[in-house]
Motif scaffolding. Structure first.
Motif, PDB file in Angstrom:
ATOM      1  N   LEU A 179       0.822  -1.206   0.000  1.00  0.00           N
ATOM      2  CA  LEU A 179       0.000   0.000   0.000  1.00  0.00           C
ATOM      3  C   LEU A 179       0.857   1.257   0.000  1.00  0.00           C
ATOM      4  CD1 LEU A 179      -2.785  -1.032   2.552  1.00  0.00           C
ATOM      5  CD2 LEU A 179      -2.891  -1.089   0.061  1.00  0.00           C
ATOM      6  N   LYS A 180       2.014   1.172   0.631  1.00  0.00           N
ATOM      7  CA  LYS A 180       2.874   2.347   0.722  1.00  0.00           C
ATOM      8  C   LYS A 180       3.583   2.662  -0.588  1.00  0.00           C
ATOM      9  CE  LYS A 180       3.605   2.403   5.721  1.00  0.00           C
ATOM     10  NZ  LYS A 180       4.608   2.396   6.827  1.00  0.00           N
ATOM     11  N   THR A 181       3.395   1.838  -1.604  1.00  0.00           N
ATOM     12  CA  THR A 181       3.920   2.188  -2.925  1.00  0.00           C
ATOM     13  C   THR A 181       3.005   3.195  -3.633  1.00  0.00           C
ATOM     14  OG1 THR A 181       2.774   0.355  -4.040  1.00  0.00           O
ATOM     15  CG2 THR A 181       4.986  -0.085  -3.157  1.00  0.00           C
ATOM     16  N   LEU A 182       1.781   3.360  -3.112  1.00  0.00           N
ATOM     17  CA  LEU A 182       0.865   4.360  -3.655  1.00  0.00           C
ATOM     18  C   LEU A 182       1.263   5.741  -3.125  1.00  0.00           C
ATOM     19  CD1 LEU A 182      -2.428   2.337  -3.129  1.00  0.00           C
ATOM     20  CD2 LEU A 182      -1.391   2.914  -5.337  1.00  0.00           C
TER      21      LEU A 182
ATOM     22  N   TRP B 290      -3.900  12.650   9.587  1.00  0.00           N
ATOM     23  CA  TRP B 290      -3.846  11.274   9.093  1.00  0.00           C
ATOM     24  C   TRP B 290      -2.859  11.183   7.932  1.00  0.00           C
ATOM     25  CZ3 TRP B 290      -6.371   8.387  12.407  1.00  0.00           C
ATOM     26  CH2 TRP B 290      -7.525   8.864  13.019  1.00  0.00           C
ATOM     27  N   THR B 291      -2.143  10.076   7.883  1.00  0.00           N
ATOM     28  CA  THR B 291      -1.236   9.810   6.769  1.00  0.00           C
ATOM     29  C   THR B 291      -1.572   8.460   6.169  1.00  0.00           C
ATOM     30  OG1 THR B 291       0.552  11.112   7.754  1.00  0.00           O
ATOM     31  CG2 THR B 291       1.174   9.501   6.070  1.00  0.00           C
ATOM     32  N   GLY B 292      -1.652   8.406   4.854  1.00  0.00           N
ATOM     33  CA  GLY B 292      -1.969   7.156   4.172  1.00  0.00           C
ATOM     34  C   GLY B 292      -2.059   7.384   2.681  1.00  0.00           C
ATOM     35  N   CYS B 293      -2.828   6.552   2.014  1.00  0.00           N
ATOM     36  CA  CYS B 293      -3.065   6.733   0.575  1.00  0.00           C
ATOM     37  C   CYS B 293      -4.541   7.016   0.367  1.00  0.00           C
ATOM     38  CB  CYS B 293      -2.635   5.487  -0.212  1.00  0.00           C
ATOM     39  SG  CYS B 293      -3.546   3.982   0.175  1.00  0.00           S
ATOM     40  N   ARG B 294      -4.845   7.773  -0.670  1.00  0.00           N
ATOM     41  CA  ARG B 294      -6.236   8.044  -0.997  1.00  0.00           C
ATOM     42  C   ARG B 294      -6.888   6.755  -1.511  1.00  0.00           C
ATOM     43  NH1 ARG B 294      -6.545  13.844  -1.573  1.00  0.00           N
ATOM     44  NH2 ARG B 294      -4.496  14.692  -2.156  1.00  0.00           N
ATOM     45  N   PHE B 295      -8.118   6.542  -1.079  1.00  0.00           N
ATOM     46  CA  PHE B 295      -8.827   5.362  -1.575  1.00  0.00           C
ATOM     47  C   PHE B 295      -8.974   5.435  -3.087  1.00  0.00           C
ATOM     48  CE2 PHE B 295     -12.065   2.347  -2.510  1.00  0.00           C
ATOM     49  CZ  PHE B 295     -11.957   1.368  -1.545  1.00  0.00           C
ATOM     50  N   VAL B 296      -9.147   6.648  -3.611  1.00  0.00           N
ATOM     51  CA  VAL B 296      -9.323   6.787  -5.053  1.00  0.00           C
ATOM     52  C   VAL B 296      -8.059   6.339  -5.794  1.00  0.00           C
ATOM     53  CG1 VAL B 296      -8.594   9.227  -5.131  1.00  0.00           C
ATOM     54  CG2 VAL B 296     -10.136   8.319  -6.886  1.00  0.00           C
ATOM     55  N   ASP B 297      -6.862   6.549  -5.216  1.00  0.00           N
ATOM     56  CA  ASP B 297      -5.623   6.082  -5.845  1.00  0.00           C
ATOM     57  C   ASP B 297      -5.536   4.559  -5.778  1.00  0.00           C
ATOM     58  OD1 ASP B 297      -4.784   8.647  -6.506  1.00  0.00           O
ATOM     59  OD2 ASP B 297      -3.761   8.934  -4.586  1.00  0.00           O
ATOM     60  N   PHE B 298      -5.982   4.002  -4.645  1.00  0.00           N
ATOM     61  CA  PHE B 298      -6.034   2.546  -4.506  1.00  0.00           C
ATOM     62  C   PHE B 298      -6.968   1.953  -5.551  1.00  0.00           C
ATOM     63  CE2 PHE B 298      -8.174  -1.178  -2.646  1.00  0.00           C
ATOM     64  CZ  PHE B 298      -7.082  -1.988  -2.347  1.00  0.00           C
ATOM     65  N   ALA B 299      -8.140   2.595  -5.729  1.00  0.00           N
ATOM     66  CA  ALA B 299      -9.140   2.090  -6.678  1.00  0.00           C
ATOM     67  C   ALA B 299      -8.701   2.279  -8.130  1.00  0.00           C
ATOM     68  CB  ALA B 299     -10.481   2.776  -6.436  1.00  0.00           C
ATOM     69  N   ARG B 300      -7.874   3.283  -8.392  1.00  0.00           N
ATOM     70  CA  ARG B 300      -7.354   3.445  -9.757  1.00  0.00           C
ATOM     71  C   ARG B 300      -6.412   2.291 -10.104  1.00  0.00           C
ATOM     72  NH1 ARG B 300      -6.467   9.386  -8.616  1.00  0.00           N
ATOM     73  NH2 ARG B 300      -8.230  10.476  -9.601  1.00  0.00           N
ATOM     74  N   LYS B 301      -5.611   1.885  -9.124  1.00  0.00           N
ATOM     75  CA  LYS B 301      -4.663   0.805  -9.374  1.00  0.00           C
ATOM     76  C   LYS B 301      -5.344  -0.559  -9.343  1.00  0.00           C
ATOM     77  CE  LYS B 301       0.000  -0.732  -8.249  1.00  0.00           C
ATOM     78  NZ  LYS B 301       1.223  -0.448  -7.462  1.00  0.00           N
TER      79      LYS B 301
END
Length: 260
Positions: A127-130, A151-162
């Protein structure tokens, strides 16, 4: 006694009689009103169907109407953001047994209800590659308190794009199913538009530090457009859905949408 005094006395007596009559009438009307209300309530409880969760369907319909209004008002809007210096540690409202995650073996399982064979698993390193995103927003609880949190993380929209859902996906199910629990510890459902909102994060950090167990380590949802009941901790499973998924607090009578 003068004629005038007799008239006054007679008037007072008549007034007293009229007041007593009105009082009895008012009491009878009040009693009839209470009896009628209880009768209607009894009929409602017997006749009004529930939605399968014990919640009366008429109340669920009211929630759904509120949901449509909230979607219209909130659509395309961002939650306020704040300087990181204002961030604090939020309360932990869960006072039962908090699952201790096996961080070394934890993984996120992604599924699609339309194609179960496509199940994928990810580590936190995956996940941290996003693209990493940090947002300072307000976490609001239905109990009335709030806290500004970074909060620190990745956007769900970026996860869903990949890892995109199939066409026709309308909802996202997020569950916490830690090792040692026979069933999901917690679960929420989101409409796909809320999941893809640019401020919705799959978060692994809070206030500059990795998440702690009580705040959802190793991965939780941070969604500032929703009340805290939607900000699920310790996510282990995500599924793309075509039908509205189970939601813990919606089953207790709360609004599924839970928008701010």
């Amino acid at each position: 006694m003068t004629e005038e005094s007799e008239q006054d006395q007679t008037a007072q007596e008549l007034t007293g009689v009229e007041l007593r009559r009105l009082s009895r009438r008012s009491f009878l009307w009040a009693g009839a009103g209470v009896a009628g209300s209880l009768s209607l309530l009894s009929v409602f409880n017997k006749k009004a169907p529930d939605d399968g969760t014990g919640i009366k369907r008429v109340f669920r319909k009211a929630h759904e109407t509120n949901e449509e209004i909230a979607k219209f008002l909130i659509s395309g809007r961002n939650a306020p953001t704040f300087p990181a210096a204002r961030a604090v540690e939020p309360r932990n409202n869960y006072h039962g047994i908090t699952p201790e995650p096996d961080l070394a073996n934890w993984h996120l399982t992604l599924g699609d209800a339309q194609n179960p064979e496509t199940t994928q698993k990810f580590t936190l390193a995956d996940l941290k590659t996003l693209p990493e995103v940090t947002l300072t927003t307000e976490l609001k609880c239905v109990e009335g308190w709030s806290a500004i949190v970074t909060w620190t993380g990745c956007r769900f929209v970026d996860f869903a794009r990949k890892y995109p859902p199939l066409p026709g996906t309308k909802y996202v199910s997020l569950r916490s199913e830690p090792e040692g629990f026979d069933e999901a510890w917690y679960y929420v459902g989101l409409d796909v538009e809320s999941a893809l909102h640019p401020q919705t994060l799959l978060a692994w950090g809070m206030n500059g530090e990795p998440l702690t167990t009580e705040h959802g380590a190793p991965l939780r949802l941070a969604i500032p457009t929703k009340y805290g009941i939607k900000n699920i901790k310790l996510i282990t499973n995500i599924t793309y859905e075509t039908e509205r998924p189970k939601d813990y607090w919606a089953e207790q009578g709360y609004d599924f949408y839970a928008g701010l």
